[in-house]
Structure formats: structure tokens, C-alpha cells
Scaffold this motif. Structure first.
Motif, short mmCIF file in Angstrom:
data_model
loop_
_atom_site.label_atom_id
_atom_site.label_comp_id
_atom_site.label_asym_id
_atom_site.label_seq_id
_atom_site.Cartn_x
_atom_site.Cartn_y
_atom_site.Cartn_z
N ALA A 122 -3.52 2.32 -19.36
CA ALA A 122 -3.14 2.77 -20.71
C ALA A 122 -3.02 1.58 -21.66
CB ALA A 122 -1.83 3.56 -20.64
N ALA A 123 -2.43 0.48 -21.18
CA ALA A 123 -2.28 -0.71 -22.02
C ALA A 123 -3.63 -1.35 -22.32
CB ALA A 123 -1.35 -1.72 -21.33
N ILE A 124 -4.53 -1.37 -21.35
CA ILE A 124 -5.85 -1.95 -21.56
C ILE A 124 -6.65 -1.11 -22.55
CG2 ILE A 124 -8.08 -2.48 -20.48
CD1 ILE A 124 -6.45 -3.13 -17.89
N ALA A 125 -6.58 0.21 -22.41
CA ALA A 125 -7.30 1.09 -23.35
C ALA A 125 -6.77 0.89 -24.78
CB ALA A 125 -7.16 2.55 -22.92
N TYR A 126 -5.48 0.70 -24.91
CA TYR A 126 -4.88 0.46 -26.22
C TYR A 126 -5.35 -0.90 -26.77
CZ TYR A 126 -1.11 0.35 -29.74
OH TYR A 126 -0.37 0.30 -30.90
N ALA A 127 -5.41 -1.90 -25.90
CA ALA A 127 -5.92 -3.21 -26.32
C ALA A 127 -7.35 -3.09 -26.81
CB ALA A 127 -5.83 -4.21 -25.16
N ASP A 128 -8.16 -2.31 -26.11
CA ASP A 128 -9.54 -2.09 -26.55
C ASP A 128 -9.58 -1.42 -27.92
OD1 ASP A 128 -10.55 -3.20 -24.22
OD2 ASP A 128 -11.15 -1.29 -23.34
N ALA A 129 -8.75 -0.39 -28.10
CA ALA A 129 -8.73 0.34 -29.37
C ALA A 129 -8.28 -0.55 -30.52
CB ALA A 129 -7.83 1.57 -29.25
N MET A 130 -7.29 -1.40 -30.26
CA MET A 130 -6.81 -2.31 -31.30
C MET A 130 -7.80 -3.41 -31.62
SD MET A 130 -2.74 -2.95 -30.73
CE MET A 130 -2.75 -4.24 -31.98
N THR A 131 -8.63 -3.79 -30.65
CA THR A 131 -9.56 -4.90 -30.83
C THR A 131 -10.86 -4.46 -31.51
OG1 THR A 131 -8.55 -5.98 -28.93
CG2 THR A 131 -10.70 -6.80 -29.57
N GLU A 132 -11.12 -3.15 -31.51
CA GLU A 132 -12.30 -2.65 -32.21
C GLU A 132 -12.16 -2.89 -33.71
OE1 GLU A 132 -13.71 1.32 -31.44
OE2 GLU A 132 -13.08 1.17 -29.35
N THR A 133 -13.30 -2.95 -34.40
CA THR A 133 -13.29 -3.08 -35.85
C THR A 133 -14.07 -1.92 -36.44
OG1 THR A 133 -13.24 -5.48 -35.64
CG2 THR A 133 -13.90 -4.60 -37.76
N PRO A 134 -13.44 -1.04 -37.20
CA PRO A 134 -12.00 -0.98 -37.46
C PRO A 134 -11.26 -0.53 -36.22
CG PRO A 134 -13.06 0.94 -38.42
CD PRO A 134 -14.17 0.08 -37.86
N THR A 135 -9.95 -0.75 -36.23
CA THR A 135 -9.16 -0.37 -35.06
C THR A 135 -9.30 1.13 -34.80
OG1 THR A 135 -7.18 -0.06 -36.41
CG2 THR A 135 -7.47 -2.22 -35.36
N ALA A 136 -9.19 1.48 -33.53
CA ALA A 136 -9.41 2.87 -33.12
C ALA A 136 -8.22 3.46 -32.36
CB ALA A 136 -10.69 2.94 -32.26
N ALA A 137 -7.05 2.84 -32.49
CA ALA A 137 -5.86 3.37 -31.82
C ALA A 137 -5.55 4.77 -32.37
CB ALA A 137 -4.68 2.44 -32.05
N THR A 138 -5.09 5.64 -31.48
CA THR A 138 -4.83 7.03 -31.87
C THR A 138 -3.36 7.39 -31.73
OG1 THR A 138 -5.14 7.91 -29.63
CG2 THR A 138 -7.13 7.67 -31.02
N ASP A 139 -2.99 8.49 -32.39
CA ASP A 139 -1.63 9.03 -32.25
C ASP A 139 -1.32 9.33 -30.79
OD1 ASP A 139 -1.43 8.90 -35.00
OD2 ASP A 139 -1.70 11.06 -35.31
N ASP A 140 -2.30 9.91 -30.08
CA ASP A 140 -2.09 10.26 -28.67
C ASP A 140 -1.84 9.02 -27.82
OD1 ASP A 140 -2.39 12.95 -29.22
OD2 ASP A 140 -4.50 13.03 -28.60
#
Length: 196
Positions: free
Chosen positions: A118-136
Motif C-alpha cells: 500500500a505504501a509503495i503504491a502510494y509512493a508511485d501515485a505521488m511520484t507520477e506527474t501529475p500526482t495520481a493519489a486517490t481518496d481511496d
């Protein structure tokens, strides 16, 4: 070699020299990003204080979760220095560094826990441009680690994005910390060459 000259101790003022001595005792060698940042004395001092403060304040998450997310950012951005240094830090924490070879398969690898995934997936989402972190994602992380844990994880991932991108842009590469035999910063070789 970095694209910007690393400030040698003989070129540094007293505060930077003291910081060099501290980091050399701490890590066996002065980290090259530190020596490059010393070109801007005020940012150097702010950065050193910030890094120490962030390290001391980040105590909510289990080290394996925090460190694997930070490592993933370095790996994703392609900062060889951060990967090298991050591997050393995980080794010193007593974490399994052999599994880092399988970070690309974290989603299916048995070497990673559900919390780490879960932490790695979040790191991936935050590192994308634009960021892709979700509410879920954030809601899931809050269930796992609490609000302060999510804030700590977000902060550490953001901080590593800054470090990794800065080091990559300045051409700072792995220094050999992971091997336990850190490569010398550039000025060490220059000083040895000047000796009679």
C-alpha cells in the motif's frame, strides 16, 4: 562526477566543516549531495537542519514501511545516489535489503507485506506527474497507519521526490554506501593527487 563542484573542506567555512565532520562520523564519508549543496551556504544549513528534524520527527510509521516507500521513489526517479544511500540505511536498520532487487515486482512478490504494498503504491501515485493519489488510497492508508502515519508517509515520499530529482539533475551518482565501502567524494582524490 556531479555537474556542480563539491565544496572541499579547505574551501568551506567553519559551520560546513563541522557538518562535514559530523556526517563523516555518521556515515563513514561525506555524502556528495551535502558537499554540492554547500555551494549555497544558507540552503545547506536549512537543508541540514530540515533533514535532521524530519528524521527525528518520523517515528509513527514502522521503518520498513517508511523506508520501502522512500526507496521506491528513488528507484522510480532513477537516482542512483538515493538508491545506494537508502539501501545502506535499510541495512543499518536491520531490514532485508536482498528483497530490494524485487521492488519492480512488489505487487506480486511474497517479499512485501500488504502494508508495504500500500505504501509503495502510494509512493508511485505521488511520484507520477501529475500526482495520481486517490481518496481511496489515503483512506486505506489512514486505516492502516492513522492520520499521523499518512501525513508522515506523504511527507517522506515528497521529501524523497525532492532529493532524488535534485540529485539526478545535478548528476550526483551512487557513492558506494551500500557496500559499506563508501567512495570518496571528489575532493578526496584531488587532495591525494596534490600530496608530494
Amino acid at each position: 562526477m556531479a555537474r556542480i563542484h563539491a565544496v572541499a573542506p579547505h574551501e568551506a567555512g567553519p559551520l560546513i566543516k563541522a557538518a562535514y565532520r559530523y556526517t563523516e562520523r555518521q556515515y563513514g564519508e561525506v555524502p556528495e549531495p551535502f558537499a554540492v549543496l554547500a555551494n549555497h551556504r544558507k540552503l545547506f544549513l536549512v537543508s541540514a537542519g530540515h533533514e535532521m528534524g524530519a528524521q527525528k520527527a518520523s517515528t509513527v510509521l514502522p521503518p520498513n514501511v517508511r523506508d520501502i516507500a522512500v526507496y521506491r521513489v528513488a528507484w522510480t526517479v532513477g537516482c542512483s545516489w538515493c538508491v545506494d544511500f537508502g539501501t545502506m540505511l535499510q541495512r543499518l536498520e536491520g531490514l532485508d535489503i536482498d528483497r530490494l532487487q524485487h521492488i519492480g515486482e512488489y505487487e506480486t512478490s511474497e517479499l512485501y507485506s500488504d502494508d508495504e504494498r500500500a505504501a509503495i503504491a502510494y509512493a508511485d501515485a505521488m511520484t507520477e506527474t501529475p500526482t495520481a493519489a486517490t481518496d481511496d488510497q489515503v483512506a486505506d492508508l489512514e486505516r492502516r497507519f492513522g492520520r499521523d502515519g499518512v501525513v508522515e508517509l506523504t511527507y517522506q515520499i515528497g521529501l524523497e521526490n525532492m532529493r532524488a530529482r535534485m540529485n539526478s539533475a545535478l548528476g550526483i551518482h551512487g557513492q558506494g554506501f551500500n557496500s559499506g565501502d563508501a567512495c570518496r567524494v571528489p575532493w578526496a582524490t584531488e587532495e591525494e593527487a596534490r600530496k608530494p
